[in-house]
Structures are given as structure tokens and as C-alpha cells.
Design a protein around this motif. Structure first.
Motif, short mmCIF file in Angstrom:
data_model
loop_
_atom_site.label_atom_id
_atom_site.label_comp_id
_atom_site.label_asym_id
_atom_site.label_seq_id
_atom_site.Cartn_x
_atom_site.Cartn_y
_atom_site.Cartn_z
N LYS A 1 -70.72 -15.09 -11.51
CA LYS A 1 -69.64 -14.59 -12.37
C LYS A 1 -69.33 -13.13 -12.07
N HIS A 2 -70.36 -12.33 -11.91
CA HIS A 2 -70.17 -10.91 -11.65
C HIS A 2 -69.48 -10.70 -10.29
N ILE A 3 -69.96 -11.38 -9.27
CA ILE A 3 -69.39 -11.23 -7.93
C ILE A 3 -67.96 -11.74 -7.88
N ALA A 4 -67.66 -12.81 -8.60
CA ALA A 4 -66.28 -13.32 -8.63
C ALA A 4 -65.34 -12.27 -9.25
N LYS A 5 -65.79 -11.61 -10.32
CA LYS A 5 -64.97 -10.55 -10.92
C LYS A 5 -64.79 -9.38 -9.96
N LEU A 6 -65.86 -9.00 -9.27
CA LEU A 6 -65.77 -7.90 -8.32
C LEU A 6 -64.83 -8.23 -7.16
N ALA A 7 -64.93 -9.45 -6.65
CA ALA A 7 -64.08 -9.85 -5.53
C ALA A 7 -62.60 -9.83 -5.95
N GLU A 8 -62.31 -10.30 -7.15
CA GLU A 8 -60.93 -10.29 -7.63
C GLU A 8 -60.42 -8.86 -7.79
N LYS B 1 -57.35 -6.96 -5.57
CA LYS B 1 -56.24 -6.22 -6.18
C LYS B 1 -56.14 -4.81 -5.61
N ARG B 2 -57.27 -4.18 -5.39
CA ARG B 2 -57.26 -2.83 -4.82
C ARG B 2 -56.82 -2.86 -3.36
#
Length: 130
Positions: free
Chosen positions: A36-43, A47-48
């Protein structure tokens, strides 16, 4: 089976009950694989990268040193946050972060996606030397 969900209040506000709480910016999950954490970071990283892509336009785009500095300032800090816990992460989850970094390296170097990954990453780290 009885499923009790107690209502817990903090300073008069009802706390939300979730399976993936965020604590100090790190999203916990029940599988303990950092998914979950890595999925949020990748998203967030993708965006960046849109900003980096906009700045790296062909005609009036920024040079590789500027792109690298922007990436290092805007994306690297949150991509590496919690890396100590990534030792338990699945390789499939870590590959999501690696793809974000590889995309950034391709934009910084101007190389094509068909170039070997090792060359792209090497060139991206040496962009300040040129």
C-alpha cells in the motif's frame, strides 16, 4: 462471529477505523509487504514526473543538470522515505519504485527507453559531470 467496532474519540473527533492506517507518513498494511505504501509513493512519483516532463520540453527545455536537480529535490525525498522497512517488501512492489526512477532517468538523460537500464541509470547519475 461477533465483529465489534468500538467508537474511539480523540479530542472530540471520531477516529476512522481502517485496515491501512498512515503513521508518520508511512502507510501500514495487514500483509506487511509495504504494498500500500509503495503504491502511494509510485503514484505520487508518476505525478511529479509529469512536471519533469513539462520542464524537459524539446525546444526550450531545461538541461540535464537542472532536470536532475529538480528530480532530486522534488521526488527523491519521498521515494526513499521508509526505505529501512523495504527489506520486507516484495520485489514486485519495489519494481514500481524502480520504474518511476527509470522514467526520471530517461527524461534527465534524453535517452530512449530501448537503452539498457544500467546505461540509463549510470548516465543519469553522471549528468552533473557533463
Amino acid at each position: 462471529m461477533l465483529n465489534l467496532q468500538p467508537k474511539i474519540y480523540l479530542k472530540g473527533n471520531l477516529l476512522e477505523i481502517t485496515n491501512t492506517p498512515t503513521y508518520l507518513g508511512f502507510t501500514l498494511d495487514t500483509e506487511i509487504n509495504c504494498g500500500k505504501h509503495i503504491a502511494k509513493l509510485a503514484e505520487k512519483g508518476r505525478k511529479r514526473l509529469q512536471l519533469l516532463k513539462f520542464i524537459s520540453g524539446r525546444d526550450l527545455g531545461a538541461n540535464s543538470g537542472t532536470l536532475r536537480m529538480i528530480y532530486t529535490a522534488l521526488s527523491r525525498p519521498f521515494l526513499g522515505y521508509g526505505y529501512q522497512i523495504y527489506q520486507v517488501a516484495f520485489h514486485t512492489n519495489l519494481n514500481k519504485l524502480e520504474r518511476v526512477q527509470l522514467s526520471a532517468a530517461l527524461m534527465i538523460t534524453g535517452l530512449r527507453s530501448c537503452c539498457p537500464k544500467a546505461i540509463v541509470l549510470f548516465e543519469a547519475t553522471c549528468s552533473l559531470c557533463h
